[in-house]
Design a protein around this motif. Sequence first.
Motif, PDB file in Angstrom:
ATOM      1  N   ILE A 160      -1.275   8.688   3.147  1.00 40.88           N
ATOM      2  CA  ILE A 160      -0.690   7.361   3.309  1.00 40.88           C
ATOM      3  C   ILE A 160      -0.989   6.810   4.703  1.00 40.88           C
ATOM      4  O   ILE A 160      -1.413   5.669   4.858  1.00 40.88           O
ATOM      5  N   THR A 183       0.841  -1.201   0.000  1.00 44.12           N
ATOM      6  CA  THR A 183       0.000   0.000   0.000  1.00 44.12           C
ATOM      7  C   THR A 183       0.872   1.246   0.000  1.00 44.12           C
ATOM      8  O   THR A 183       0.654   2.175  -0.783  1.00 44.12           O
ATOM      9  N   ILE A 184       1.866   1.244   0.871  1.00 46.96           N
ATOM     10  CA  ILE A 184       2.753   2.408   0.936  1.00 46.96           C
ATOM     11  C   ILE A 184       3.451   2.592  -0.407  1.00 46.96           C
ATOM     12  O   ILE A 184       3.513   3.693  -0.955  1.00 46.96           O
ATOM     13  N   LEU A 237       1.115   4.019  -3.040  1.00 46.89           N
ATOM     14  CA  LEU A 237       0.765   5.424  -2.847  1.00 46.89           C
ATOM     15  C   LEU A 237       1.946   6.342  -3.160  1.00 46.89           C
ATOM     16  O   LEU A 237       1.770   7.528  -3.406  1.00 46.89           O
ATOM     17  N   GLN A 238       3.148   5.769  -3.117  1.00 49.74           N
ATOM     18  CA  GLN A 238       4.330   6.585  -3.425  1.00 49.74           C
ATOM     19  C   GLN A 238       4.800   6.400  -4.856  1.00 49.74           C
ATOM     20  O   GLN A 238       5.868   6.873  -5.220  1.00 49.74           O
TER      21      GLN A 238
END
Lengths: 325, 431
Positions: free
Chosen positions: A305, A246-247, A250-251
Amino acid sequence: MAVLADARPAQRQPAPPGRARVSRWHRLDLTVSPYLYVAPFFVIFGVFGLFPLLYTGYLSLSGWREDQDGSRGTFVGLANYTRLLHDQFFWNALKNTIGIGIISTVPQLMLALGLAHLLNYRLRGRTFFRMSVLVPNVTSVAAVTIIFVQLFGRDYGLINYVLHLFGVSRIDWQAGTWSSWLAISLIVTWRWTGYNALIYLASMQAVPFELYESAALDGAGRWRQFRSITIPMLRPTILFTVIVSTIGALQLFGEPLLFNVSQTPAAGGSQHQFQVMAVYTYQTFLGNGKYGYGSAISWAMFLVIVVIVGINLTLVRRLRGVEGA
Amino acid sequence: MRFALRRAAALAGAGLLLAGPALAGCGKSSGSSPAPAGTEPVTLTVNLFGDFDYKPLYEQYKQTHPNITVKENITDYDTHHKNLKQHLTAGAGLADIEVIEIGQIAGFQGQASKFVNFLDQGVDPSTWTDQRVKDASSADGKVLFGLGTDTGGLAMCYRPSLMKKAGLPTDPAALSAQMKTWDDFVNLGKTFQTKIGDRNVHWFDAASNVFNAIVAQAPQGMYDASGNVIADTNPDVKKAWDQTVAAIQAGESAGLAAFTPQWNTGFQKAGFATITCPAWMMSYIKANAPDTKGDWNVATIPGTGGGNWGGSYLTIPRSGKHVQQAIELAKWLAAPEQQTLLFKTKGHFPAAQALWKTDDIINFKDDFFDNAPVGKIFSAAAENIKYQPLGAHAGEFGNAIGNALVSIEQGKATPDAAWQKAVADIKNIAG
């Protein structure tokens, strides 16, 4: 090992007289060196992680922009953040990030789980296969994206050529919203599936064999075993991969930036249809020279985030764990 | 594609540069006396976007300055100018010589003090037109931080073979006579599309290039004379937009966004009949589609005959280690002899206005372009460039509108929706 044993506080003895100096050094060693050992991480994190984070926070409260002389260091309070709430390009970037994030992460993790399951069987040359799935991950983002951009080429790309054989007309992958999301997600999936598969595999190997044996005795088939033993036993690992992916999603930055073959890579397509948050930050901060506002977007991204990871954490926690664990 | 590879190469180059001084440091023995000034080996770094065809010139320079070695770093347009801004702000990572494109130069005026002032270095500003000097000067005019290298006065390059197929004149004068205004150009395009009878061949390459050329001829483009943003309200911009949209709707655009791999292929496969053509475009065509030699010609641009696309400045950041040597090299690269040579061998038209009248330039013809009198054409184009106020974000506004046109070409947006999007973009960049 001996060193480790020495370091245990329980082993400390009152120092005999005459060896006080040595003992002081010894004590100092015991109290200080653990910190020294972990220091490199914290020093590097401080310089490249914490400081930029705080400095960006400071900048986000300033009106500094390149096209206004003397705007450096001016304090504008939360003006940048209120602007953000009404910035259609930020919300567009958020939508794109989440959209690409979902279609790149969800199939990716499922694929990784399936792949790990297959790799867990006794196969001829399984070390070779296990290592091979990691290869996409060690190649550079730029190289991978460049090759995929070729494959997704509108006029001479391999993918359009194959689709053409099935009667599908040429797709301009960069032009559409869904087509661009799909293409970018494929690049991400290709790079990260193997990595997650290896993590799952490692965790699968730690599942006691007896569990499967007794389940088989009770008449559970392979699928039932996978569902009722493997998945629950893997719960902490799944939790970990979901959070990390997920991190990462999102980045996302390099893939969408390089996927855009035009004079304005940071625009994320002709209608910003695949401009993700990190790319919008980049465009605002460095492209348009709005340092204050760009920093605010950066911080907003951080908060987004944290929130999304929090949501994911609660969702995945509800996944059924091992009974009694 | 191209830019990404170049970026990778540039990164590798940067890595080498970082290692360079360290390696050199190891080799030096501490006891040796320093070499006399002027003969000590010096490596100058030059950061460019795209190929400026300087490499043979560095060799030539080395013959008179054997101690000077030049290292080039080529990145793409966008990255180059972003990096330069970033490095100027950080005060580190700058090359000895950095080029700045004309559409970006106004954005650096506020930082003029970070560059070498060429007025202190015996450079005569009357070498260039007032506009070129003003664009590369501080607001008070006391600092001139850029040496103009080349100029992007516009002409129209075209493919005689396609014109012939469509029954249009192949001769530049006859063709120019049929497209005196931009409306003529769009109408002639309609004729071309009906007569060519091939859906893979179009009248022009990209709508954004046509749009930019029309706007470049207006008295004001994206900014007014006092520096206010008028991109979204200027009737000339809207008119250019409407003319370009009409052309897209008539199927005249090949939809090949500039500097993409598809665009490059379009040159090679004769995908379009005309392209707005500053002199440097000739160099781009030659490098990119060498097999098309002879099947090109150059007509005058429709409209007022003016307009500019591209052209660059050489600048020298003051924080450099070899500022003096860099000044000498930059002045030499921008000197009349080198500018003339670069035009005749590569097609970069000189920025130095005195050259526009020399026989050497005026009489130059190019056999790649069917012996078109390109010297005469581009001299006239350069003379025709009118003053248009530039501003910090002029290039970004142009790109935003260009992307909006691309979305129409892609069939992903209606003209109205695309215009709304472009206006929103402009407000977001300016605000």
